[in-house]
Design a protein around this motif. Structure first.
Motif, mmCIF file in Angstrom:
data_model
loop_
_atom_site.group_PDB
_atom_site.id
_atom_site.type_symbol
_atom_site.label_atom_id
_atom_site.label_comp_id
_atom_site.label_asym_id
_atom_site.label_seq_id
_atom_site.Cartn_x
_atom_site.Cartn_y
_atom_site.Cartn_z
ATOM 1 N N LEU B 20 0.858 -1.196 0.000
ATOM 2 C CA LEU B 20 0.000 0.000 0.000
ATOM 3 C C LEU B 20 0.892 1.243 0.000
ATOM 4 O O LEU B 20 1.768 1.380 0.853
ATOM 5 C CB LEU B 20 -0.888 -0.014 1.255
ATOM 6 C CG LEU B 20 -1.922 1.113 1.384
ATOM 7 C CD1 LEU B 20 -2.956 1.049 0.265
ATOM 8 C CD2 LEU B 20 -2.624 1.034 2.743
ATOM 9 N N LEU B 38 -0.932 0.941 -9.546
ATOM 10 C CA LEU B 38 -1.650 -0.317 -9.765
ATOM 11 C C LEU B 38 -1.003 -1.132 -10.882
ATOM 12 O O LEU B 38 -0.873 -2.355 -10.784
ATOM 13 C CB LEU B 38 -3.115 -0.030 -10.130
ATOM 14 C CG LEU B 38 -4.033 0.345 -8.969
ATOM 15 C CD1 LEU B 38 -5.320 0.981 -9.482
ATOM 16 C CD2 LEU B 38 -4.368 -0.879 -8.117
ATOM 17 N N SER B 43 -0.562 -0.931 -4.514
ATOM 18 C CA SER B 43 -1.915 -0.468 -4.250
ATOM 19 C C SER B 43 -1.852 0.978 -3.753
ATOM 20 O O SER B 43 -1.256 1.253 -2.720
ATOM 21 C CB SER B 43 -2.534 -1.379 -3.183
ATOM 22 O OG SER B 43 -3.868 -1.034 -2.960
ATOM 23 N N PRO B 44 -2.441 1.918 -4.485
ATOM 24 C CA PRO B 44 -2.304 3.324 -4.102
ATOM 25 C C PRO B 44 -3.402 3.773 -3.141
ATOM 26 O O PRO B 44 -4.534 3.294 -3.210
ATOM 27 C CB PRO B 44 -2.475 4.048 -5.435
ATOM 28 C CG PRO B 44 -3.430 3.184 -6.198
ATOM 29 C CD PRO B 44 -3.167 1.758 -5.759
ATOM 30 N N ILE B 45 -3.077 4.699 -2.256
ATOM 31 C CA ILE B 45 -4.108 5.400 -1.498
ATOM 32 C C ILE B 45 -3.732 6.874 -1.485
ATOM 33 O O ILE B 45 -2.605 7.249 -1.186
ATOM 34 C CB ILE B 45 -4.307 4.832 -0.080
ATOM 35 C CG1 ILE B 45 -5.529 5.486 0.591
ATOM 36 C CG2 ILE B 45 -3.069 4.951 0.786
ATOM 37 C CD1 ILE B 45 -6.081 4.715 1.785
ATOM 38 N N GLU B 52 -6.104 13.174 8.673
ATOM 39 C CA GLU B 52 -5.980 11.736 8.458
ATOM 40 C C GLU B 52 -4.663 11.283 7.848
ATOM 41 O O GLU B 52 -4.400 10.085 7.774
ATOM 42 C CB GLU B 52 -7.140 11.201 7.604
ATOM 43 C CG GLU B 52 -7.087 11.571 6.133
ATOM 44 C CD GLU B 52 -8.054 10.698 5.307
ATOM 45 O OE1 GLU B 52 -8.606 9.726 5.826
ATOM 46 O OE2 GLU B 52 -8.243 11.035 4.112
ATOM 47 N N ASP B 55 -2.619 8.876 9.981
ATOM 48 C CA ASP B 55 -3.292 7.562 10.076
ATOM 49 C C ASP B 55 -3.054 6.725 8.824
ATOM 50 O O ASP B 55 -2.808 5.520 8.905
ATOM 51 C CB ASP B 55 -4.820 7.731 10.204
ATOM 52 C CG ASP B 55 -5.239 8.188 11.595
ATOM 53 O OD1 ASP B 55 -4.346 8.376 12.455
ATOM 54 O OD2 ASP B 55 -6.451 8.362 11.817
ATOM 55 N N ILE B 56 -3.193 7.372 7.679
ATOM 56 C CA ILE B 56 -3.047 6.639 6.418
ATOM 57 C C ILE B 56 -1.592 6.222 6.210
ATOM 58 O O ILE B 56 -1.299 5.098 5.798
ATOM 59 C CB ILE B 56 -3.550 7.494 5.231
ATOM 60 C CG1 ILE B 56 -5.040 7.850 5.405
ATOM 61 C CG2 ILE B 56 -3.305 6.779 3.906
ATOM 62 C CD1 ILE B 56 -5.991 6.679 5.356
ATOM 63 N N ILE B 59 -0.490 2.984 8.022
ATOM 64 C CA ILE B 59 -0.867 1.655 7.508
ATOM 65 C C ILE B 59 -0.244 1.368 6.144
ATOM 66 O O ILE B 59 -0.534 0.357 5.519
ATOM 67 C CB ILE B 59 -2.407 1.471 7.415
ATOM 68 C CG1 ILE B 59 -3.052 2.532 6.508
ATOM 69 C CG2 ILE B 59 -3.044 1.517 8.805
ATOM 70 C CD1 ILE B 59 -4.515 2.232 6.141
ATOM 71 N N ALA C 101 -10.518 3.083 7.206
ATOM 72 C CA ALA C 101 -9.074 3.285 7.069
ATOM 73 C C ALA C 101 -8.529 4.421 7.929
ATOM 74 O O ALA C 101 -7.331 4.471 8.195
ATOM 75 C CB ALA C 101 -8.710 3.537 5.608
ATOM 76 N N THR C 138 -9.242 -2.594 5.765
ATOM 77 C CA THR C 138 -9.068 -1.826 4.542
ATOM 78 C C THR C 138 -7.631 -1.898 4.105
ATOM 79 O O THR C 138 -6.732 -1.620 4.880
ATOM 80 C CB THR C 138 -9.459 -0.369 4.771
ATOM 81 O OG1 THR C 138 -10.852 -0.302 4.973
ATOM 82 C CG2 THR C 138 -9.090 0.482 3.563
ATOM 83 N N LYS C 139 -7.430 -2.294 2.875
ATOM 84 C CA LYS C 139 -6.093 -2.231 2.299
ATOM 85 C C LYS C 139 -6.195 -1.430 1.017
ATOM 86 O O LYS C 139 -6.474 -1.963 -0.039
ATOM 87 C CB LYS C 139 -5.555 -3.630 2.022
ATOM 88 C CG LYS C 139 -4.129 -3.600 1.496
ATOM 89 C CD LYS C 139 -3.477 -4.971 1.574
ATOM 90 C CE LYS C 139 -2.030 -4.889 1.151
ATOM 91 N NZ LYS C 139 -1.870 -4.816 -0.306
ATOM 92 N N GLY C 140 -6.008 -0.151 1.180
ATOM 93 C CA GLY C 140 -6.115 0.707 0.010
ATOM 94 C C GLY C 140 -7.571 0.945 -0.340
ATOM 95 O O GLY C 140 -8.477 0.498 0.363
ATOM 96 N N VAL C 141 -7.766 1.636 -1.416
ATOM 97 C CA VAL C 141 -9.109 1.993 -1.826
ATOM 98 C C VAL C 141 -9.507 1.274 -3.098
ATOM 99 O O VAL C 141 -10.589 1.465 -3.611
ATOM 100 C CB VAL C 141 -9.238 3.518 -2.027
ATOM 101 C CG1 VAL C 141 -9.094 4.222 -0.696
ATOM 102 C CG2 VAL C 141 -8.223 4.023 -3.016
ATOM 103 N N ASP C 142 -8.609 0.458 -3.608
ATOM 104 C CA ASP C 142 -8.908 -0.272 -4.822
ATOM 105 C C ASP C 142 -8.967 -1.761 -4.538
ATOM 106 O O ASP C 142 -8.717 -2.579 -5.400
ATOM 107 C CB ASP C 142 -7.841 0.016 -5.881
ATOM 108 C CG ASP C 142 -7.910 1.450 -6.342
ATOM 109 O OD1 ASP C 142 -8.936 1.823 -6.909
ATOM 110 O OD2 ASP C 142 -6.942 2.195 -6.131
#
Lengths: 273, 273, 273
Positions: B20, B38, B43-45, B52, B55-56, B59, C101, C138-142
């Motif tokens: 991530l 991707l 895996s992008p966020i 936040e 927090d992000i 993880i 998340a 939650t692991k990422g948004v995709d």
């Protein structure tokens, strides 16, 4: 030179000078605006923080203001950038996206046009009708106005007169006027209205042509014609595939556009005013 | 292992671990950054609110900071995220887009590099020259620096020394150095500079390779080489069509990239420092 | 009529009415959301300043709220828009991107669902599990949730019960329920999870179907099925090329989608609850 020759020559200027164009624009179509600016031969820079917009405008050859997703922060940035552009003699183009659709957009357009001298304003029939003080209706920001160009000519003339600049009204028939001269453009394809941001991209192209030293009337006509021609070429290439492939084909066509293609395909109708 | 073997192996790590990656980046190229992340197997966020970001980051396996369209809100978010990453031992990569072009960008780069320990900084010649304290000139954010790699090597070495991290300078010849080792990369295609955000995408790729556990030097070289190879493959596939199709073909090539292709196509020149 | 017939008929409604859909969404996938809205036959408008969101909602036929890149400014705008929509009887769909998340996302989802009555909520397994008060990760948004649809059905039922609306849970098998009826959808392709924003785009499609007058259950099923079918068609067309071309092919397929294709390809499993 007629407009076709002027537009063809100005395209070559864009490609040889590669002017830096400052865009303060919306986050929906900003990637496309940057990519069409590169495709036509100019160099985009997107910056919208009020602490830097004037600095960035000062090193640019043209400024593009687009209110597609305006907010109080970017409105202030647009004013600071526009004032700096006026001070430095850098041309400014306005895209009043969705003018008429909300009080905030209306107030912002009024504020921007009061504080900044624009070289060109580019919008659709409902947007320029609003700017011109004529009755208008906004249905979304991707509206395609289907008319013969008569209402469009009136709205463009009024908008040009009110703002003292060139007005470029895009639709089934495009109308460009600086209040003295008027040209209609019979390029384009209906599929352009099925891709978001083709209006914004057209405004970005006008910015590129302005940045290469074009006079506002020629720059506006050149940018609008470039998008129209690209739409026709893209439809031939990818129209049957669908709007995703067509979208990429529009950028493809702009990136390959040259004097020869402009001379063969541009359909300017120079009517006088 | 030589760098080609390391890069090939690290690519497989990205694809098997799917780390991530937290990106705080600009709104011009953010969609492409997510899609190349991707495409390469991570895996992008994307999250940039100051409430936040920490927090992000906590993880995530790597953090990417890109100042392309910085503003006071996102600058604060970048600092909070970077501090959290340092606290948790999560690698951070910086893309100092447009450094040298405005006081705000310069101040922000200074602030970020003072408060955050970076694993990698990725920029073009003018950006890394600014970071290194060398004379620089910025013309837009998509500038392609045409040089033989000598000025680039000097700027990269200075930037690496100043920040105590790996510097990845992309241009006609790419230069990666951690201050001890230096590798030049002879991949890529000029058409990459005609699509906005190929620099940002390269930085996002470096983030993905860092997140898969690569050491900063290898991760930087792997990410830069991946984009260069993808550019070459995309040009073969779609170069004649134009920059829109080429853009999609770059993402296509990244999504298909495997060890075999890296081994066949990577052109690393490992020179020592 | 069974669901296939309802979805096919509703698609024709979208294309004939071309409803205006107000989206307050994230800057990562916003361009794709606008383009799929146009592709399916509706008209998108993106506006997120708190001074205009209520005005824009009031002239729209549906409202889409997506928290992908939420911040304090847009959260306030979402609430104002949602309240206006409820007041005017305009349907609202929520995409709780990344719920679970971060504290900010969790607080925001709680606040939105407390203050606004939604017609549909669309998310993946971890997002709707969070909304339903079930364990989630939650692991990422995709994230692509690989399961047989049993956990999904439970999470969807709970989310629907908690919010008193239709829940649309997308994954390997999609589950739509309004608490009374439940339909599973066996369309889609794994490659959809390798393009960012296919979830956001699905939510945008649900908004388009709601805006054309569909009841929430049918609109949700129609939007989810449309994206699944488009994914299958896109894979046939461009799957071997890579994720960039596949991405454009998804939009192509949506732009060409018609009643006949829906009737041939939709794989609804109407199971009762």
């Amino acid at each position: 030179m007629n407009m076709t020759e002027k537009a063809a020559a100005l395209l070559t200027e864009v490609r040889s000078r590669s002017p830096l164009i400052h865009n303060i624009t919306n986050y929906v179509t900003v990637n496309d605006c940057a990519n069409v600016t590169l495709a036509i031969g100019a160099s985009p820079i997107m910056a919208d923080d009020e602490k830097e917009t004037a600095d960035i405008t000062a090193i640019s050859s043209a400024l593009v203001l687009n209110i597609g997703t305006l907010n109080h922060r970017t409105i202030e940035s647009m004013i600071l950038a526009g004032e700096k552009a006026n001070e430095c003699g850098i041309p400014v183009v306005l895209d009043p996206v969705g003018a008429g659709a909300s009080l905030l957009r209306n107030d912002t357009v009024r504020e921007l046009t009061r504080q900044i001298r624009f070289s060109v304003i580019r919008g659709n029939l409902s947007e320029l009708s609003y700017v011109a003080g004529l009755p208008s209706s906004t249905k979304g920001v991707d509206s395609s106005d289907r008319d013969t160009g008569n209402d469009a000519a009136q709205a463009a003339r009024e908008a040009a007169a009110r703002l003292g600049c060139t007005a470029a009204l895009t639709g089934a028939v495009d109308v460009i006027t600086d209040g003295t001269e008027l040209v209609k453009i019979h390029n384009g394809h209906p599929m352009l209205s099925r891709v978001t941001g083709t209006g914004c991209m057209t405004t970005a192209l006008v910015g590129a042509f302005l940045g290469a030293g074009g006079d506002p009337f020629t720059a506006a006509a050149s940018g609008v014609a470039a998008m129209g021609i690209a739409g026709e070429l893209a439809f031939r290439e990818a129209g049957e595939k669908g709007t995703g492939s067509f979208h990429m084909a529009v950028i493809d066509a702009l990136s390959r556009l040259d004097e020869k293609t402009v001379k063969e395909m541009a359909r300017f109708e120079e009517t006088g005013n």
